[in-house]
Design a protein around this motif. Structure first.
Motif, PDB file in Angstrom:
ATOM      1  N   THR C 198     -11.105  -1.118 -33.571  1.00 35.70           N
ATOM      2  CA  THR C 198     -12.005  -0.084 -33.059  1.00 35.70           C
ATOM      3  C   THR C 198     -12.181   1.079 -34.039  1.00 35.70           C
ATOM      4  N   GLY C 199     -13.342   1.684 -33.979  1.00 36.08           N
ATOM      5  CA  GLY C 199     -13.607   2.838 -34.812  1.00 36.08           C
ATOM      6  C   GLY C 199     -13.379   4.145 -34.075  1.00 36.08           C
ATOM      7  N   LEU C 200     -13.038   5.185 -34.836  1.00 36.10           N
ATOM      8  CA  LEU C 200     -12.889   6.531 -34.275  1.00 36.10           C
ATOM      9  C   LEU C 200     -13.865   7.455 -34.988  1.00 36.10           C
ATOM     10  N   TRP C 201     -14.640   8.195 -34.238  1.00 41.63           N
ATOM     11  CA  TRP C 201     -15.558   9.160 -34.833  1.00 41.63           C
ATOM     12  C   TRP C 201     -15.029  10.552 -34.629  1.00 41.63           C
ATOM     13  N   VAL C 202     -15.253  11.383 -35.597  1.00 38.74           N
ATOM     14  CA  VAL C 202     -15.059  12.806 -35.359  1.00 38.74           C
ATOM     15  C   VAL C 202     -16.448  13.390 -35.176  1.00 38.74           C
ATOM     16  N   ILE C 203     -16.709  13.933 -33.984  1.00 44.55           N
ATOM     17  CA  ILE C 203     -18.000  14.557 -33.734  1.00 44.55           C
ATOM     18  C   ILE C 203     -17.841  16.045 -33.971  1.00 44.55           C
ATOM     19  N   GLY C 204     -18.729  16.605 -34.751  1.00 47.18           N
ATOM     20  CA  GLY C 204     -18.631  18.021 -35.063  1.00 47.18           C
ATOM     21  C   GLY C 204     -17.875  18.222 -36.354  1.00 47.18           C
ATOM     22  N   ASP C 205     -17.509  19.460 -36.577  1.00 48.66           N
ATOM     23  CA  ASP C 205     -16.893  19.835 -37.839  1.00 48.66           C
ATOM     24  C   ASP C 205     -15.398  19.538 -37.803  1.00 48.66           C
ATOM     25  N   PRO C 206     -14.929  18.637 -38.654  1.00 49.91           N
ATOM     26  CA  PRO C 206     -13.505  18.292 -38.622  1.00 49.91           C
ATOM     27  C   PRO C 206     -12.618  19.482 -38.962  1.00 49.91           C
ATOM     28  N   GLU C 207     -13.097  20.390 -39.825  1.00 47.22           N
ATOM     29  CA  GLU C 207     -12.332  21.581 -40.188  1.00 47.22           C
ATOM     30  C   GLU C 207     -12.025  22.410 -38.950  1.00 47.22           C
ATOM     31  N   PHE C 208     -13.060  22.618 -38.134  1.00 43.97           N
ATOM     32  CA  PHE C 208     -12.915  23.449 -36.946  1.00 43.97           C
ATOM     33  C   PHE C 208     -11.973  22.800 -35.941  1.00 43.97           C
ATOM     34  N   GLY C 209     -11.990  21.480 -35.932  1.00 43.95           N
ATOM     35  CA  GLY C 209     -11.173  20.730 -34.983  1.00 43.95           C
ATOM     36  C   GLY C 209      -9.688  20.935 -35.162  1.00 43.95           C
ATOM     37  N   THR C 210      -9.287  21.373 -36.365  1.00 41.49           N
ATOM     38  CA  THR C 210      -7.853  21.538 -36.600  1.00 41.49           C
ATOM     39  C   THR C 210      -7.337  22.841 -35.993  1.00 41.49           C
ATOM     40  N   GLN C 211      -8.267  23.705 -35.583  1.00 37.98           N
ATOM     41  CA  GLN C 211      -7.830  24.999 -35.085  1.00 37.98           C
ATOM     42  C   GLN C 211      -7.682  25.030 -33.568  1.00 37.98           C
ATOM     43  N   LEU C 212      -6.829  25.911 -33.100  1.00 38.44           N
ATOM     44  CA  LEU C 212      -6.556  26.022 -31.676  1.00 38.44           C
ATOM     45  C   LEU C 212      -7.800  26.418 -30.904  1.00 38.44           C
ATOM     46  N   GLU C 213      -8.703  27.157 -31.570  1.00 37.16           N
ATOM     47  CA  GLU C 213      -9.947  27.579 -30.909  1.00 37.16           C
ATOM     48  C   GLU C 213     -10.710  26.386 -30.353  1.00 37.16           C
ATOM     49  N   ASN C 214     -10.566  25.282 -31.033  1.00 35.34           N
ATOM     50  CA  ASN C 214     -11.293  24.080 -30.624  1.00 35.34           C
ATOM     51  C   ASN C 214     -10.975  23.694 -29.190  1.00 35.34           C
ATOM     52  N   VAL C 215      -9.707  23.854 -28.788  1.00 39.67           N
ATOM     53  CA  VAL C 215      -9.348  23.453 -27.432  1.00 39.67           C
ATOM     54  C   VAL C 215      -9.459  24.609 -26.455  1.00 39.67           C
ATOM     55  N   GLU C 216      -9.780  25.798 -26.968  1.00 45.07           N
ATOM     56  CA  GLU C 216      -9.914  26.933 -26.054  1.00 45.07           C
ATOM     57  C   GLU C 216     -11.282  26.960 -25.403  1.00 45.07           C
ATOM     58  N   ALA C 217     -12.263  26.318 -26.058  1.00 46.33           N
ATOM     59  CA  ALA C 217     -13.603  26.279 -25.486  1.00 46.33           C
ATOM     60  C   ALA C 217     -13.666  25.216 -24.402  1.00 46.33           C
ATOM     61  N   SER C 218     -14.587  25.408 -23.422  1.00 47.19           N
ATOM     62  CA  SER C 218     -14.708  24.434 -22.338  1.00 47.19           C
ATOM     63  C   SER C 218     -15.287  23.126 -22.854  1.00 47.19           C
ATOM     64  N   LEU C 219     -16.310  23.242 -23.701  1.00 48.32           N
ATOM     65  CA  LEU C 219     -16.830  22.054 -24.359  1.00 48.32           C
ATOM     66  C   LEU C 219     -16.393  22.144 -25.812  1.00 48.32           C
ATOM     67  N   SER C 220     -15.393  21.369 -26.155  1.00 45.60           N
ATOM     68  CA  SER C 220     -14.853  21.489 -27.505  1.00 45.60           C
ATOM     69  C   SER C 220     -15.909  21.103 -28.536  1.00 45.60           C
ATOM     70  N   PRO C 221     -16.110  21.958 -29.529  1.00 42.88           N
ATOM     71  CA  PRO C 221     -17.128  21.655 -30.540  1.00 42.88           C
ATOM     72  C   PRO C 221     -16.780  20.402 -31.345  1.00 42.88           C
ATOM     73  N   THR C 222     -15.513  20.178 -31.565  1.00 43.64           N
ATOM     74  CA  THR C 222     -15.123  18.988 -32.318  1.00 43.64           C
ATOM     75  C   THR C 222     -14.349  18.054 -31.392  1.00 43.64           C
ATOM     76  N   GLU C 223     -14.775  16.830 -31.356  1.00 40.21           N
ATOM     77  CA  GLU C 223     -14.132  15.867 -30.460  1.00 40.21           C
ATOM     78  C   GLU C 223     -13.911  14.541 -31.188  1.00 40.21           C
ATOM     79  N   ILE C 224     -12.992  13.757 -30.690  1.00 37.88           N
ATOM     80  CA  ILE C 224     -12.816  12.414 -31.228  1.00 37.88           C
ATOM     81  C   ILE C 224     -13.409  11.424 -30.235  1.00 37.88           C
ATOM     82  N   LYS C 225     -14.227  10.533 -30.756  1.00 36.90           N
ATOM     83  CA  LYS C 225     -14.854   9.546 -29.880  1.00 36.90           C
ATOM     84  C   LYS C 225     -14.452   8.154 -30.361  1.00 36.90           C
ATOM     85  N   THR C 226     -14.139   7.304 -29.407  1.00 41.32           N
ATOM     86  CA  THR C 226     -13.843   5.932 -29.819  1.00 41.32           C
ATOM     87  C   THR C 226     -15.045   5.075 -29.472  1.00 41.32           C
ATOM     88  N   ASP C 227     -15.584   4.414 -30.435  1.00 39.19           N
ATOM     89  CA  ASP C 227     -16.712   3.543 -30.154  1.00 39.19           C
ATOM     90  C   ASP C 227     -16.907   2.573 -31.306  1.00 39.19           C
TER      91      ASP C 227
END
Lengths: 80, 368, 409
Positions: C198-227
């Protein structure tokens, strides 16, 4: 050398504990054979601790059965 | 008679069963799958059939005079000096066998469970437990086996049931279409453990309460043990695939790792492994007991316990120096051990049987 | 007499000494505070070195009562000429020894996977700490290190999120496949089967995803999708399958537990069914050197979503609907299989089917199976669908709405 001393010390303790049971049997032969085997065991342990290479009997068995084993080994290895 | 204790028929059955499972359960799946691939379970079945034949032969040997153990028997049949010489062959084999079994359990624990523990210590602890067993005598060994047997047996059956959902029997198809030569040739190394080692029970027979049921118990123990071995091999093939099984050193432990019931009952492989510790422990203890028994017969000692302590230490060191590394060990088990075992486990009992038979006839003709 | 007393004393002293030795416990004992539990490993290639990124659990953040601003996981990276060396080199940065038994994911960078993954798999199956119950994935058009670093909402441990994500998506979407170690090695070594991961996508900016802010938002700007599923040839990654192809692959491998498919209605609009039981029976034969594969798919389904005027009171309509779905799925599978055949890698394991069916003929072709798979193999697909229920309602109210609208006009 330190290791050897430790092993011998342990052996002495084991001997003191163990010899009592042999004594109980009150047979001279038991005592003799026991001591012979104890010395054998001790010398093997000491040799091992001193990292002396003791030849393995497996080599001898391999030599004896070589003529039978080799052809079957070859045909077995085909299926690996 | 040196050994004064007696064991029951049920204890004898349990001991035979545990002995059959013993180390075979950890080494056979990989060994057979290496040569027979998808047909490894067929190899096990063939080996079992031959094994039953070996049991029949051993039962014939002990029937010559079931009040005498293996060592007494060989002196009785072959005369004092030849008998002693044959006894030496038996004893050397048993000594090497005990050391090898000890090494096997040591290798298993240091490869899969506690990697940083020196193998010497694992072997030391195992040997000490066996030593205590031998010092306490055959009766205690028999009773202990009865206590631990339900646990070992249930966990093996549970293993088979719990991995069943993961099995894919397409892995063992096509049945007997390929590697047919390998399937039959692999029977040779498979016979070594446990079938060619069963002769040690000839030394236990005289101490079983009743003789006739004991003969039957010998069959029952070996058959149940072999069926479990076959099933475990089949499960290894079906769950892990033949290639993966052959590549693993201890595939049946990996099989335990596959247990996963509803994401809840998992990581319990060590419980399965402990069941094997029991079977292997009894195998080592029995071997060690027979070794002591034979030694005291050989030297005409008063007690079987006399030589136990020095022998225990000799076995530990033997276990270490016999094999330099695991590849050397694997090579020996697969290619050389079968013939050595066959000499001791089949040829010598056959010799006893033959000479015993001829002597009986001579006696009869003299009487006639 | 004295001698006996002495002996008793010596005995008890020895017992005491032996017991104290046992008190210290297991030789190999390692406390939780001495180990760093790795939940995911990312593997990339940098030059001719292997870069390992380990996602390490921060136990205080998972189980602690006080909420701090630290992240639940930390990433450590190390480079080495072999995978093993890189993992051991992690200890030069990480404060504790890496413990691998609780690993959930191994993520392979796409570039790395293209170069072959066999070396890494060898270590994974050789090391005693490694179990076989973690999943593999490929970082699609990305490096594994980027995927490992992304923090995820809801599930504090990203590796757990991907692991759970994979299970859930495999069960109710069918476009992904959770592949474990033994299956992966088995399909890489088998001559009649190739691996798929299976493949994993990073949707959004991977840099931003490493920060705690990413999980503080209700809709996380950076997400991992499996597809989607990536296919391998030997141990090298070759290409990605699209959605239909991924679904087809899973259908044939009998991995579909629950999925959705839709067809257009006669009068426009769409109708979707929920397939809840699928069984594919793959049979094969080889006659005169021509391999043939028959795929029989039997499914049971429920009507899930009607977005057109469809009369669901008549059994005849339902049968019609069934045959429509059968045709559509058959078509989808056929084209997907063709496309995968063109890729020239037998991810379906058709070779193994032929092997089981006619072992003698198989021996002649197993050497060049992938070419035969691509050029000569005939695949027949036959789909049978049985629609059992229509959900909690029968007729759709859309029909009434439609009629009302027509009246209004």
């Amino acid at each position: 050398m330190f290791k050897v001393i430790v092993v011998v010390l342990i052996a002495v303790v084991v001997f003191l504990l163990d010899f009592a049971t042999v004594k109980k049997s009150k047979s001279k032969k038991d005592k003799k054979v026991y001591i012979a085997f104890f010395i054998l065991a001790l010398s093997i342990v000491v040799l091992h601790v001193m990292e002396v290479n003791i030849p393995t009997p497996i080599e001898g068995i391999k030599q004896i059965y070589q003529p039978v084993a080799e052809p079957i080994r070859k045909s077995l290895e085909k299926y690996l | 008679m040196i050994e004064k204790g007696k064991i029951g028929v049920r204890q004898f059955t349990v001991l035979v069963l545990m002995y059959t499972l013993g180390t075979a359960v950890i080494i056979l799946p990989s060994l057979t799958a290496s040569y027979a691939h998808a047909n490894a379970w067929i190899t096990m079945v063939i080996a079992m059939l031959i094994g039953i034949g070996i049991v029949f032969m051993l039962n014939c040997v002990i029937s010559i005079d079931w009040k005498k153990n293996l060592f007494e028997l060989s002196e009785h049949i072959l005369g004092k000096w030849v008998g002693k010489a044959v006894s030496v062959l038996f004893l050397t084999y048993i000594l090497l066998l005990t050391a090898t079994n000890l090494r096997q359990i040591g290798e298993f624990i240091t490869t899969q469970v506690t990697v940083e523990t020196p193998i010497q210590f694992v072997m030391f602890i195992f040997m000490m437990t066996s030593l205590i067993g031998v010092r306490l005598g055959l009766e205690v060994i028999g009773r202990t086996s009865e206590i631990f047997f339900p646990y070992a047996f249930t966990s093996l059956i549970l293993l088979l049931i719990l991995v069943a959902p993961e099995a894919d029997f397409r892995n063992v198809q096509p049945v007997l279409q390929e590697d047919i030569g390998g399937t039959f040739l692999a029977v040779i190394p498979t016979l070594t453990t446990p079938y060619l080692e069963l002769f040690i029970f000839l030394a236990i027979f005289p101490y079983v309460h009743r003789f006739k049921p004991a003969k039957k118990a010998f069959y029952i123990g070996v058959i149940i043990g072999s069926v479990i071995l076959t099933l475990i091999t089949l499960m290894c093939l079906a769950v892990l695939g033949p290639d993966f099984t052959a590549r693993q050193i201890f595939p049946s432990y990996i099989l335990g790792k596959k247990i996963s019931l509803a994401n809840f009952l998992e990581r319990i492989e060590i419980l399965v492994a402990i069941a094997w510790f029991f079977t292997i422990f009894f195998k080592i203890t029995l071997n060690f007991y027979v070794l002591n028994l034979g030694m005291s017969h050989f030297f005409n000692l008063k007690s079987t316990k006399t030589l136990s302590t020095p022998l225990a230490f000799i076995i530990i060191i033997m276990g270490i120096i016999l094999f330099t590394d695991i590849i050397y060990y694997n090579e020996f088990v697969a290619y050389y051990a079968p013939y050595y075992s066959a000499t001791i486990g089949i040829l010598l009992p056959m010799l006893l049987l033959l000479v015993g038979f001829i002597r009986k006839k001579k006696k009869k003709s003299k009487v006639g | 007499m004295v001698n006996q007393l002495m002996q008793k004393k010596i005995k008890s002293i020895c017992v005491i000494i032996i017991l104290t030795v046992l008190l210290s416990g297991c030789w190999d004992a390692r406390e939780l505070s001495d180990i760093a539990i790795a939940t995911a490993l990312g593997v990339d290639k940098e030059g001719d070195q292997i870069l390992v990124s380990a996602q390490i659990l921060n136990p205080g953040e998972i189980a602690g009562n006080t909420i701090s601003t630290r992240t639940a996981v930390s990433t450590y990276q190390a480079k080495g000429s072999t995978f093993f060396e890189a993992i051991r080199k992690l200890t030069t940065i990480a404060p504790r020894r890496i413990y691998l038994a609780h690993l959930r994911m191994i993520i392979l960078g796409e570039e790395f996977a293209r170069g072959g993954v066999a070396d890494v798999l060898d270590f994974i199956s050789r090391d005693h700490e490694m179990r076989t119950d973690f999943n593999f994935a490929i970082a699609r058009e990305n490096t594994a290190e980027n995927v490992v670093q992304v923090l995820t909402p809801l599930e504090k441990i990203p590796a757990n999120k991907i692991f759970g994500n994979l299970q859930a998506a495999e069960e109710s979407w069918a476009g992904v496949s959770a592949v474990k170690l033994d299956e992966l090695i088995a399909s890489m070594t088998s001559k009649g089967k190739e691996a798929s991961v299976t493949g994993l996508w990073v949707i959004g900016d991977p840099e931003f995803g490493t920060q705690l802010e990413n999980v503080e938002a209700s809709l996380s700007p950076t997400e991992i999708k499996t597809d989607f599923i990536g296919v391998f040839k030997n141990d090298r990654f070759v290409d990605w399958l699209n959605e239909e192809q991924s679904k087809t692959l899973n259908r044939i491998k009998n991995k579909v537990k629950n999925t959705i498919s839709w067809v257009p209605c006669d009068d426009g609009g769409k109708v979707a069914i929920e397939v809840f039981k699928t069984h594919a029976n793959v049979s094969g034969s080889m006659k005169k050197g021509i391999p043939k594969i028959n795929v029989d798919v039997k499914s049971e389904a429920n009507v899930g979503d009607v977005a057109c005027a469809l009369n669901l009171t008549k059994p005849k309509e339902l049968r019609k609907l069934e045959s429509k779905f059968e045709k559509s799925i058959e078509e989808e599978m056929k084209t997907s299989i063709k496309k995968i055949q063109e890729m020239g890698t037998d991810v379906f394991g058709f070779g193994e089917v032929i092997h089981r069916a006619s072992p003698k003929e198989w021996k002649k072709v197993k050497g060049q199976w992938n070419e035969i798979f691509a050029n000569e193999l005939e695949v027949k697909v036959n789909v049978k669908i049985k629609i059992r229920r229509t959900g909690t309602i029968n007729q759709s109210f859309l029909k009434e709405i439609e009629e009302k609208r027509k009246q209004g006009e």
